[in-house]
Design a protein around this motif. Structure first.
Motif, PDB file in Angstrom:
ATOM      1  N   ASP A  11       0.836  -1.210   0.000  1.00 51.78           N
ATOM      2  CA  ASP A  11       0.000   0.000   0.000  1.00 51.78           C
ATOM      3  C   ASP A  11       0.868   1.256   0.000  1.00 51.78           C
ATOM      4  O   ASP A  11       0.621   2.200  -0.750  1.00 51.78           O
ATOM      5  CB  ASP A  11      -0.927   0.013   1.227  1.00 51.78           C
ATOM      6  CG  ASP A  11      -2.012  -1.038   1.143  1.00 51.78           C
ATOM      7  OD1 ASP A  11      -2.135  -1.679   0.088  1.00 51.78           O
ATOM      8  OD2 ASP A  11      -2.729  -1.224   2.141  1.00 51.78           O
ATOM      9  N   ALA A  12       1.896   1.242   0.860  1.00 53.65           N
ATOM     10  CA  ALA A  12       2.785   2.401   0.951  1.00 53.65           C
ATOM     11  C   ALA A  12       3.531   2.622  -0.356  1.00 53.65           C
ATOM     12  O   ALA A  12       3.684   3.767  -0.818  1.00 53.65           O
ATOM     13  CB  ALA A  12       3.780   2.209   2.101  1.00 53.65           C
ATOM     14  N   LEU A  13       3.984   1.548  -0.980  1.00 59.72           N
ATOM     15  CA  LEU A  13       4.692   1.668  -2.256  1.00 59.72           C
ATOM     16  C   LEU A  13       3.774   2.196  -3.347  1.00 59.72           C
ATOM     17  O   LEU A  13       4.186   3.018  -4.176  1.00 59.72           O
ATOM     18  CB  LEU A  13       5.265   0.308  -2.662  1.00 59.72           C
ATOM     19  CG  LEU A  13       6.492  -0.165  -1.883  1.00 59.72           C
ATOM     20  CD1 LEU A  13       6.862  -1.586  -2.282  1.00 59.72           C
ATOM     21  CD2 LEU A  13       7.682   0.777  -2.122  1.00 59.72           C
ATOM     22  N   VAL A  21       1.098   4.114  -2.963  1.00 62.83           N
ATOM     23  CA  VAL A  21       0.842   5.535  -2.709  1.00 62.83           C
ATOM     24  C   VAL A  21       2.069   6.375  -3.078  1.00 62.83           C
ATOM     25  O   VAL A  21       1.950   7.431  -3.706  1.00 62.83           O
ATOM     26  CB  VAL A  21       0.455   5.766  -1.235  1.00 62.83           C
ATOM     27  CG1 VAL A  21       0.395   7.252  -0.910  1.00 62.83           C
ATOM     28  CG2 VAL A  21      -0.890   5.106  -0.938  1.00 62.83           C
ATOM     29  N   ALA A  22       3.260   5.891  -2.688  1.00 59.01           N
ATOM     30  CA  ALA A  22       4.491   6.616  -3.008  1.00 59.01           C
ATOM     31  C   ALA A  22       4.706   6.692  -4.514  1.00 59.01           C
ATOM     32  O   ALA A  22       5.125   7.727  -5.052  1.00 59.01           O
ATOM     33  CB  ALA A  22       5.685   5.945  -2.338  1.00 59.01           C
ATOM     34  N   TRP A  23       4.418   5.600  -5.211  1.00 64.31           N
ATOM     35  CA  TRP A  23       4.549   5.555  -6.674  1.00 64.31           C
ATOM     36  C   TRP A  23       3.677   6.616  -7.326  1.00 64.31           C
ATOM     37  O   TRP A  23       4.132   7.388  -8.170  1.00 64.31           O
ATOM     38  CB  TRP A  23       4.180   4.154  -7.141  1.00 64.31           C
ATOM     39  CG  TRP A  23       4.051   3.963  -8.624  1.00 64.31           C
ATOM     40  CD1 TRP A  23       2.925   4.102  -9.369  1.00 64.31           C
ATOM     41  CD2 TRP A  23       5.092   3.589  -9.547  1.00 64.31           C
ATOM     42  NE1 TRP A  23       3.177   3.843 -10.685  1.00 64.31           N
ATOM     43  CE2 TRP A  23       4.497   3.518 -10.832  1.00 64.31           C
ATOM     44  CE3 TRP A  23       6.441   3.303  -9.411  1.00 64.31           C
ATOM     45  CZ2 TRP A  23       5.226   3.167 -11.972  1.00 64.31           C
ATOM     46  CZ3 TRP A  23       7.167   2.954 -10.551  1.00 64.31           C
ATOM     47  CH2 TRP A  23       6.566   2.898 -11.804  1.00 64.31           C
ATOM     48  N   VAL A  24       2.415   6.647  -6.920  1.00 64.82           N
ATOM     49  CA  VAL A  24       1.481   7.627  -7.496  1.00 64.82           C
ATOM     50  C   VAL A  24       1.916   9.046  -7.153  1.00 64.82           C
ATOM     51  O   VAL A  24       1.928   9.944  -8.010  1.00 64.82           O
ATOM     52  CB  VAL A  24       0.049   7.368  -6.986  1.00 64.82           C
ATOM     53  CG1 VAL A  24      -0.884   8.500  -7.408  1.00 64.82           C
ATOM     54  CG2 VAL A  24      -0.465   6.033  -7.523  1.00 64.82           C
ATOM     55  N   TYR A  25       2.314   9.262  -5.893  1.00 66.78           N
ATOM     56  CA  TYR A  25       2.729  10.601  -5.459  1.00 66.78           C
ATOM     57  C   TYR A  25       3.933  11.090  -6.256  1.00 66.78           C
ATOM     58  O   TYR A  25       3.958  12.242  -6.720  1.00 66.78           O
ATOM     59  CB  TYR A  25       3.061  10.582  -3.969  1.00 66.78           C
ATOM     60  CG  TYR A  25       3.738  11.849  -3.484  1.00 66.78           C
ATOM     61  CD1 TYR A  25       3.002  13.009  -3.264  1.00 66.78           C
ATOM     62  CD2 TYR A  25       5.120  11.882  -3.278  1.00 66.78           C
ATOM     63  CE1 TYR A  25       3.623  14.171  -2.837  1.00 66.78           C
ATOM     64  CE2 TYR A  25       5.747  13.036  -2.847  1.00 66.78           C
ATOM     65  CZ  TYR A  25       4.993  14.181  -2.631  1.00 66.78           C
ATOM     66  OH  TYR A  25       5.613  15.335  -2.218  1.00 66.78           O
ATOM     67  N   LEU A  26       4.933  10.232  -6.426  1.00 66.08           N
ATOM     68  CA  LEU A  26       6.149  10.641  -7.125  1.00 66.08           C
ATOM     69  C   LEU A  26       5.875  10.979  -8.590  1.00 66.08           C
ATOM     70  O   LEU A  26       6.407  11.966  -9.119  1.00 66.08           O
ATOM     71  CB  LEU A  26       7.203   9.525  -7.033  1.00 66.08           C
ATOM     72  CG  LEU A  26       7.824   9.321  -5.653  1.00 66.08           C
ATOM     73  CD1 LEU A  26       8.743   8.107  -5.653  1.00 66.08           C
ATOM     74  CD2 LEU A  26       8.594  10.575  -5.221  1.00 66.08           C
ATOM     75  N   TRP A  27       5.035  10.193  -9.239  1.00 60.74           N
ATOM     76  CA  TRP A  27       4.742  10.472 -10.646  1.00 60.74           C
ATOM     77  C   TRP A  27       3.881  11.713 -10.808  1.00 60.74           C
ATOM     78  O   TRP A  27       4.055  12.480 -11.765  1.00 60.74           O
ATOM     79  CB  TRP A  27       4.090   9.264 -11.296  1.00 60.74           C
ATOM     80  CG  TRP A  27       5.083   8.221 -11.689  1.00 60.74           C
ATOM     81  CD1 TRP A  27       5.325   7.023 -11.067  1.00 60.74           C
ATOM     82  CD2 TRP A  27       6.013   8.296 -12.773  1.00 60.74           C
ATOM     83  NE1 TRP A  27       6.334   6.346 -11.700  1.00 60.74           N
ATOM     84  CE2 TRP A  27       6.781   7.096 -12.759  1.00 60.74           C
ATOM     85  CE3 TRP A  27       6.267   9.240 -13.758  1.00 60.74           C
ATOM     86  CZ2 TRP A  27       7.778   6.840 -13.693  1.00 60.74           C
ATOM     87  CZ3 TRP A  27       7.268   8.982 -14.695  1.00 60.74           C
ATOM     88  CH2 TRP A  27       8.007   7.794 -14.659  1.00 60.74           C
ATOM     89  N   VAL A  28       2.941  11.922  -9.896  1.00 62.09           N
ATOM     90  CA  VAL A  28       2.129  13.143  -9.964  1.00 62.09           C
ATOM     91  C   VAL A  28       3.005  14.368  -9.714  1.00 62.09           C
ATOM     92  O   VAL A  28       2.880  15.395 -10.396  1.00 62.09           O
ATOM     93  CB  VAL A  28       0.968  13.082  -8.948  1.00 62.09           C
ATOM     94  CG1 VAL A  28       0.279  14.443  -8.831  1.00 62.09           C
ATOM     95  CG2 VAL A  28      -0.037  12.020  -9.357  1.00 62.09           C
TER      96      VAL A  28
END
Length: 202
Positions: free
Chosen positions: A18-20, A22-29
């Protein structure tokens, strides 16, 4: 709603995934927003070009007006200034076109940069996670049933979800045991389903 497994290792794995995600989406956004700002900065040359063209046209129009006031030869003298004013208008048009292109790119490219990774998460991690949550929640709700009914239902789920080799390890004829209501076999099948989900019997 049951979000995480009861077994610590499985729950830790789910929490990490879950954390990965969320982090993946956050970094790309965030990368998409930074790209938008970078492309937006390219708007400045177009703005300068358009402003220069407008200023040049205004000066040439003013010069043409003054030249036109010269007796006899005024119209002839005004022609070169009028032509140069049109050149300024072309420069302004080119600057405006450049700015429109930059604005379009500042919208399209960041959207693609963010959309592709988010779509990847939405089509891989999210469906699997949602399926587990839905199944775990439904298993949790079976706690309201009698122990016999709960074991029978979980055993049925095991028959439709667990690999045949693992079912055979529990009973040589798991489907027959379920039909006959073999209590011991049903309990073992139910426990197998709970282990598969990472849930406790209680």
């Amino acid at each position: 709603m049951k979000l995480y497994a009861d077994h610590p290792v499985r729950a830790l794995f789910q929490l990490a995934s879950d954390a990965l995600a969320v982090a993946w989406v956050y970094l790309w956004v965030r990368a998409a927003l930074e790209l938008r700002d970078m492309i937006g900065a390219l708007d400045r040359p177009g703005e300068l070009m358009a402003a220069t063209g407008r200023g040049f046209s205004e000066h040439m129009d003013s010069a043409a007006e003054q030249a036109a006031k010269v007796p006899l030869a005024g119209e002839t003298l005004a022609v070169p200034f009028t032509n140069m004013s049109e050149t300024g208008a072309s420069l302004t048009s080119a600057g405006d076109s450049f700015r429109e292109t930059v604005a379009s790119l500042a919208t399209t490219l960041p959207l693609l940069v963010a959309a592709v990774p988010v779509l990847l998460v939405a089509t891989t991690w999210l469906p699997a996670r949602a399926r587990w949550i839905a199944r775990a929640t439904s298993v949790r709700r079976t706690g309201k049933l009698s122990p016999e009914a709960r074991s029978r239902l979980l055993a049925l789920r095991a028959l439709t979800s667990v690999a045949p080799a693992r079912l055979a390890a529990v009973h040589p004829d798991p489907a027959g045991a379920w039909r006959s209501g073999d209590t011991a076999a049903l309990d073992r099948l139910a426990a197998l389903e709970l282990r598969r989900m990472g849930l406790r019997a209680g």
